[in-house]
Design an enzyme around this catalytic site. Structure first.
Site, mmCIF file in Angstrom:
data_model
loop_
_atom_site.group_PDB
_atom_site.id
_atom_site.type_symbol
_atom_site.label_atom_id
_atom_site.label_comp_id
_atom_site.label_asym_id
_atom_site.label_seq_id
_atom_site.Cartn_x
_atom_site.Cartn_y
_atom_site.Cartn_z
ATOM 1 N N HIS A 137 0.807 -1.210 0.000
ATOM 2 C CA HIS A 137 0.000 0.000 0.000
ATOM 3 C C HIS A 137 0.845 1.268 0.000
ATOM 4 C CE1 HIS A 137 0.874 0.961 4.238
ATOM 5 N NE2 HIS A 137 0.910 -0.359 4.395
ATOM 6 N N HIS A 146 11.755 -0.916 -12.752
ATOM 7 C CA HIS A 146 11.559 -2.359 -12.929
ATOM 8 C C HIS A 146 11.617 -3.015 -11.552
ATOM 9 C CE1 HIS A 146 12.952 -6.307 -15.134
ATOM 10 N NE2 HIS A 146 11.969 -6.523 -14.266
#
Length: 212
Positions: A137, A146
């Protein structure tokens, strides 16, 4: 059905093909790569040099583009050279990925099989959220980053533009990895990481700075 053109035709593009094909309303139409000198059809797919994209965009209104290149630097360069509008790119999410309704996913970003993206996370454009990684979150991930397979970003972490989080690496809550930095495979980030460095180990330590 939207027709997807993948820029690149190597291992990363193979995975993206599978992701596209896992979506009923998408299909791979072409793979363009500058290793090809001319346009041809192979196994039902159009292939050719990247320059052929301009012709395809003129003739096919339903075409959308995704860059299937694993290198963050090369992916950024290709996007810059193509000069397409952001709406020309499509975000591709595998059917097995879990993405919170409150998460934001940028244009051209790929979310691979088994990845988890939790509430109120903001992911930029042309990011790779790789297989089985966890993005908790309130994370913020910059363009061209990446997140490698099995990496874990815990709550509230910030990943800068072009940063690469290696396979099975972890970043503890509320820490920042700077732009264009690399976190080595299996490393554990417990403090903020500056821009343009490579870190490895547990805890992660700087082993290389850009230009050294």
């Amino acid at each position: 059905m939207k027709k997807i053109v993948i820029i690149g035709d190597s291992g990363h593009a193979k995975v993206i093909s599978d992701i596209v094909n896992s979506n009923d309303d998408l299909s791979v139409y072409a793979k363009l790569d500058d290793k090809y000198q001319e346009v041809f059809v192979e196994d039902g797919l159009l292939k050719g040099p990247v320059s052929h994209l301009q012709e395809l965009m003129k003739s096919e209104l339903q075409i959308r583009v995704v860059v299937g290149i694993g290198s963050n630097v090369v992916r950024q360069k290709i996007v810059s050279n193509l000069g397409l509008s952001s709406e020309a790119y499509i975000s591709v999410i595998h059917a097995s990925a879990i993405v919170s309704p409150s998460a934001k996913i940028g244009n051209g970003t790929v979310v691979m099989p088994g990845a988890i993206v939790n509430a109120d996370t903001n992911i930029g454009d042309h990011v790779i959220v790789n297989s089985g990684c966890v993005v908790e979150h309130d994370c913020a991930i910059g363009n061209y980053a990446h997140i490698s397979p099995r990496a874990a970003l815990t709550g509230g972490t910030t990943i800068g533009e072009g940063a690469h989080i290696g396979a099975s690496a972890s970043v503890i809550p509320l820490k920042t990895v700077g732009a264009w930095s690399t976190v080595g495979a299996g490393a554990v980030v417990i403090s903020d990481i500056e821009d343009k460095v490579t870190v490895v180990g547990t805890p992660a330590r700087v082993v290389k700075r850009e230009g050294l």
